[in-house]
Design a protein around this motif. Structure first.
Motif, PDB file in Angstrom:
ATOM      1  N   ILE A 216       0.844  -1.196   0.000  1.00 21.75           N
ATOM      2  CA  ILE A 216       0.000   0.000   0.000  1.00 21.75           C
ATOM      3  C   ILE A 216       0.879   1.246   0.000  1.00 21.75           C
ATOM      4  O   ILE A 216       1.741   1.414   0.876  1.00 21.75           O
ATOM      5  CB  ILE A 216      -0.925   0.033   1.236  1.00 21.75           C
ATOM      6  CG1 ILE A 216      -1.801  -1.227   1.279  1.00 21.75           C
ATOM      7  CG2 ILE A 216      -1.782   1.280   1.227  1.00 21.75           C
ATOM      8  CD1 ILE A 216      -2.729  -1.394   0.105  1.00 21.75           C
ATOM      9  N   SER A 217       0.666   2.129  -0.963  1.00 21.99           N
ATOM     10  CA  SER A 217       1.454   3.362  -1.062  1.00 21.99           C
ATOM     11  C   SER A 217       0.650   4.543  -0.523  1.00 21.99           C
ATOM     12  O   SER A 217      -0.462   4.811  -0.987  1.00 21.99           O
ATOM     13  CB  SER A 217       1.837   3.620  -2.527  1.00 21.99           C
ATOM     14  OG  SER A 217       2.559   4.830  -2.643  1.00 21.99           O
ATOM     15  N   ALA A 333      -7.245   0.702   4.889  1.00 24.29           N
ATOM     16  CA  ALA A 333      -6.368   0.991   3.760  1.00 24.29           C
ATOM     17  C   ALA A 333      -7.051   0.554   2.471  1.00 24.29           C
ATOM     18  O   ALA A 333      -7.810  -0.425   2.460  1.00 24.29           O
ATOM     19  CB  ALA A 333      -5.035   0.259   3.917  1.00 24.29           C
ATOM     20  N   PRO A 334      -6.799   1.254   1.378  1.00 24.21           N
ATOM     21  CA  PRO A 334      -7.439   0.882   0.111  1.00 24.21           C
ATOM     22  C   PRO A 334      -6.876  -0.418  -0.453  1.00 24.21           C
ATOM     23  O   PRO A 334      -5.685  -0.695  -0.348  1.00 24.21           O
ATOM     24  CB  PRO A 334      -7.106   2.069  -0.804  1.00 24.21           C
ATOM     25  CG  PRO A 334      -5.851   2.651  -0.230  1.00 24.21           C
ATOM     26  CD  PRO A 334      -5.960   2.451   1.251  1.00 24.21           C
ATOM     27  N   ILE A 340      -5.777  -1.274   8.799  1.00 22.62           N
ATOM     28  CA  ILE A 340      -6.387   0.003   9.163  1.00 22.62           C
ATOM     29  C   ILE A 340      -5.278   1.021   9.407  1.00 22.62           C
ATOM     30  O   ILE A 340      -4.304   0.729  10.113  1.00 22.62           O
ATOM     31  CB  ILE A 340      -7.250  -0.137  10.430  1.00 22.62           C
ATOM     32  CG1 ILE A 340      -8.420  -1.097  10.159  1.00 22.62           C
ATOM     33  CG2 ILE A 340      -7.779   1.216  10.895  1.00 22.62           C
ATOM     34  CD1 ILE A 340      -9.208  -1.444  11.405  1.00 22.62           C
ATOM     35  N   MET A 341      -5.434   2.194   8.854  1.00 22.87           N
ATOM     36  CA  MET A 341      -4.454   3.254   9.031  1.00 22.87           C
ATOM     37  C   MET A 341      -4.879   4.184  10.173  1.00 22.87           C
ATOM     38  O   MET A 341      -6.063   4.504  10.325  1.00 22.87           O
ATOM     39  CB  MET A 341      -4.292   4.074   7.759  1.00 22.87           C
ATOM     40  CG  MET A 341      -3.699   3.315   6.584  1.00 22.87           C
ATOM     41  SD  MET A 341      -2.034   2.689   6.922  1.00 22.87           S
ATOM     42  CE  MET A 341      -1.190   4.214   7.372  1.00 22.87           C
ATOM     43  N   ALA A 342      -3.891   4.631  10.950  1.00 18.24           N
ATOM     44  CA  ALA A 342      -4.118   5.623  12.010  1.00 18.24           C
ATOM     45  C   ALA A 342      -2.838   6.429  12.154  1.00 18.24           C
ATOM     46  O   ALA A 342      -2.093   6.302  13.120  1.00 18.24           O
ATOM     47  CB  ALA A 342      -4.484   4.945  13.319  1.00 18.24           C
ATOM     48  N   ALA A 343      -2.580   7.256  11.152  1.00 22.82           N
ATOM     49  CA  ALA A 343      -1.321   8.010  11.123  1.00 22.82           C
ATOM     50  C   ALA A 343      -1.498   9.259  10.271  1.00 22.82           C
ATOM     51  O   ALA A 343      -2.511   9.434   9.597  1.00 22.82           O
ATOM     52  CB  ALA A 343      -0.195   7.145  10.555  1.00 22.82           C
ATOM     53  N   PRO A 378      -8.144   6.959   4.087  1.00 20.07           N
ATOM     54  CA  PRO A 378      -6.861   6.806   3.387  1.00 20.07           C
ATOM     55  C   PRO A 378      -7.011   6.655   1.876  1.00 20.07           C
ATOM     56  O   PRO A 378      -6.089   6.992   1.118  1.00 20.07           O
ATOM     57  CB  PRO A 378      -6.271   5.537   4.003  1.00 20.07           C
ATOM     58  CG  PRO A 378      -6.933   5.412   5.342  1.00 20.07           C
ATOM     59  CD  PRO A 378      -8.308   5.951   5.155  1.00 20.07           C
ATOM     60  N   ALA A 379      -8.169   6.174   1.417  1.00 19.06           N
ATOM     61  CA  ALA A 379      -8.381   5.969  -0.012  1.00 19.06           C
ATOM     62  C   ALA A 379      -8.360   7.288  -0.784  1.00 19.06           C
ATOM     63  O   ALA A 379      -8.200   7.274  -2.015  1.00 19.06           O
ATOM     64  CB  ALA A 379      -9.699   5.243  -0.260  1.00 19.06           C
TER      65      ALA A 379
END
Length: 385
Positions: A216-217, A333-334, A340-343, A378-379
Motif C-alpha cells: 500500500i502506497s 487501507a485501500p 487500518i491506518m491511524a497516522a 486513506p483511499a
C-alpha cells in the motif's frame, strides 16, 4: 514470548497506538501492540505538549480538537495515571496588522463553535503575559487550550490498556506481512511471526514504510522539527503559545507566501522552556544544527526578550507525520482487507490522540465509519493519483 496469534495487532508504540490500544481494551478487545524501540521512542517522545484548539483549521480539524479536549478533562482519572495535563489556556501572538486581520476571522469562528476565545490588543496581551515584547500587535487567547506531558500521556494510555488486557512488546520491529487473497494473514517481526486478520498501522512518521510492506502506497512522510530546552527558571510565560503567522496563513494565504519564521513556546511545571521549531523535509535525519538553533533562539528572544538571560541546555528533533492535505489517514487501507491506518497527524498527534483512539476503536468494534472518519479516509490519496 511473542504470542503466535492475536485478534488485533497495533504497530507503533507512540501516543496514537497507545490511545487505540486503550480504547480497544476498554471495549473488551485484546490488542497486541508492537513497538520497534521503546514506548514513546519516536515522535511522541520528541515534541512539545501543547493541546491547542485555536490553532486548528475550522472544519474537521477543529471538530476533532474539541472532542479531544473534552476527553482530556477526565483522562487522568479514567486511566489511573497522571498525564500532567493542565488547562492553562493558550495564545497566538501576532506581530503584524495583516496577522491581526486574519486572526479576527479565526477568533470569530472559535466563538461560533462555542469556545471561550478573545482577540486582544498589545496592552491586553501584555497584561496576560508581561514578558512578551511590547512590539507585538496583539494576541488571541482561548481558555480551553492546555498542556500535557507527551511521554506521560503515552505511558498513561498504555497503562490503561494493559490494565484492561492489552499486550505490549518492545523491540518488536515489523519486517513484513503475509497476505493471501488480498487479506492480511500475519505480521512478521524481529521477534517472530504473529497470525492475525487485523492490523492497525499507527507507526507515525514511518507509517508509509510499514504500509508499503503490505503493498500500500501512502504519502505520509517525516517533517522534522527542532526544539530547544532551557534551564529551569521562574515562570516567564503562563501558557503555551504559537506565532500567529502559522495559523493566520490559513485565512490569508498571502501571509504564507511572505515567509518569515514563527516560534512555539511552553514552560513545563519544572520551569524548563521548550522552544521550537523548524519545519523541513530531510528524510529521517534527526541531527540538530547550529543554524536552526540560532534561528529558533533569535525568534524566541524577539517575542520574549527576557530569554536572552536564560541558558539553553540541549536541543532535540522529532518527526511530524506529514500528509499533503494536513488531515490524518484514519480507516481501512485501500485495496487490502485487514489493514487500518491511524497516522498522518503531523503536529496534531498529541492534541488529537484521545479522540483518534476512540474513533479507530469504535470503527473496529462496530464496523461503521462515521462522518469524521469519512473525511480522513486513506483511499482519498489513491483517488488523487
Amino acid at each position: 514470548m511473542l504470542p503466535k496469534s492475536a485478534d488485533i495487532v497495533i504497530i507503533g508504540g507512540g501516543v496514537i497506538g497507545a490511545s487505540i490500544a486503550y480504547q480497544l481494551a476498554v471495549r473488551g478487545l485484546k490488542p497486541l501492540l508492537l513497538e520497534a524501540g521503546q514506548l514513546a521512542h519516536g515522535s511522541s517522545g520528541a515534541c512539545d505538549g501543547m493541546v491547542l484548539l485555536q490553532s486548528k483549521k475550522p472544519g474537521i480539524h477543529l471538530e476533532l480538537a474539541i472532542e479531544s479536549m473534552k476527553m482530556y478533562q477526565n483522562l487522568a482519572g479514567e486511566l489511573g495515571f497522571d498525564v500532567a495535563y493542565r488547562q492553562t489556556g493558550g495564545m497566538l501572538v501576532m506581530e503584524t496588522e495583516a496577522e491581526v486581520h486574519a486572526m479576527e476571522k479565526l477568533v470569530q469562528n472559535l466563538v461560533e463553535n462555542g469556545l471561550d476565545a478573545e482577540l486582544a490588543g498589545t496592552a491586553r496581551a501584555l497584561e496576560k503575559e508581561p514578558n512578551l515584547s511590547p512590539a507585538i500587535t496583539g494576541a488571541s487567547f482561548c481558555s480551553q487550550d492546555g498542556l500535557v506531558n507527551p511521554i506521560r500521556l503515552t505511558h498513561g494510555f498504555m497503562h490503561g490498556a494493559k490494565k484492561n488486557g492489552a499486550l505490549f512488546f518492545t523491540g518488536a520491529e515489523v519486517t513484513g506481512f503475509e497476505v493471501a487473497s488480498n487479506k492480511i494473514k500475519a505480521v512478521k517481526t524481529s521477534l517472530g511471526r504473529v497470525e492475525t486478520g487485523l492490523v492497525i498501522n499507527a507507526a507515525g512518521a514511518r507509517a508509509a514504510q510499514v504500509a508499503l510492506m503490505a503493498g500500500i502506497s501512502l504519502p505520509i512522510k517525516p517533517r522534522k522539527g527542532e526544539l530547544i530546552v532551557t534551564e529551569p527558571v521562574a515562570p516567564l510565560i503562563h501558557r503555551g503559545f504559537l506565532s500567529a503567522k502559522y495559523v493566520a496563513a490559513k485565512f490569508d494565504p498571502s501571509l504564507a507566501a511572505k515567509g518569515g519564521q514563527g516560534v512555539s513556546m511552553e514552560q513545563t511545571e519544572e520551569g524548563n522552556l521548550l522552544i521550537g521549531s523548524t519545519r523541513e523535509f530531510v528524510g529521517f535525519d534527526r541531527r540538530t544544527t547550529l543554524e536552526s538553533f540560532r534561528r529558533i533562539a533569535a525568534n524566541a528572544c524577539r517575542l520574549v526578550p527576557a530569554l536572552r538571560q536564560v541558558k539553553a541546555i540541549r536541543t532535540f528533533a522529532g518527526f511530524r507525520p506529514y500528509t499533503p492535505d494536513g488531515l490524518p489517514a484514519l480507516g481501512p487501507a485501500p485495496n487490502l482487507s485487514g489493514l487500518i491506518m491511524a497516522a498522518g497527524h503531523e503536529g496534531d498527534g498529541i492534541a488529537l490522540a484521545p479522540v483518534t483512539g476512540r474513533l479507530v476503536a469504535e470503527y473496529v468494534y462496530t464496523g461503521q465509519i462515521n462522518r469524521i472518519m469519512e473525511q480522513c479516509d486513506p483511499a482519498r490519496f489513491s483517488e488523487q493519483d
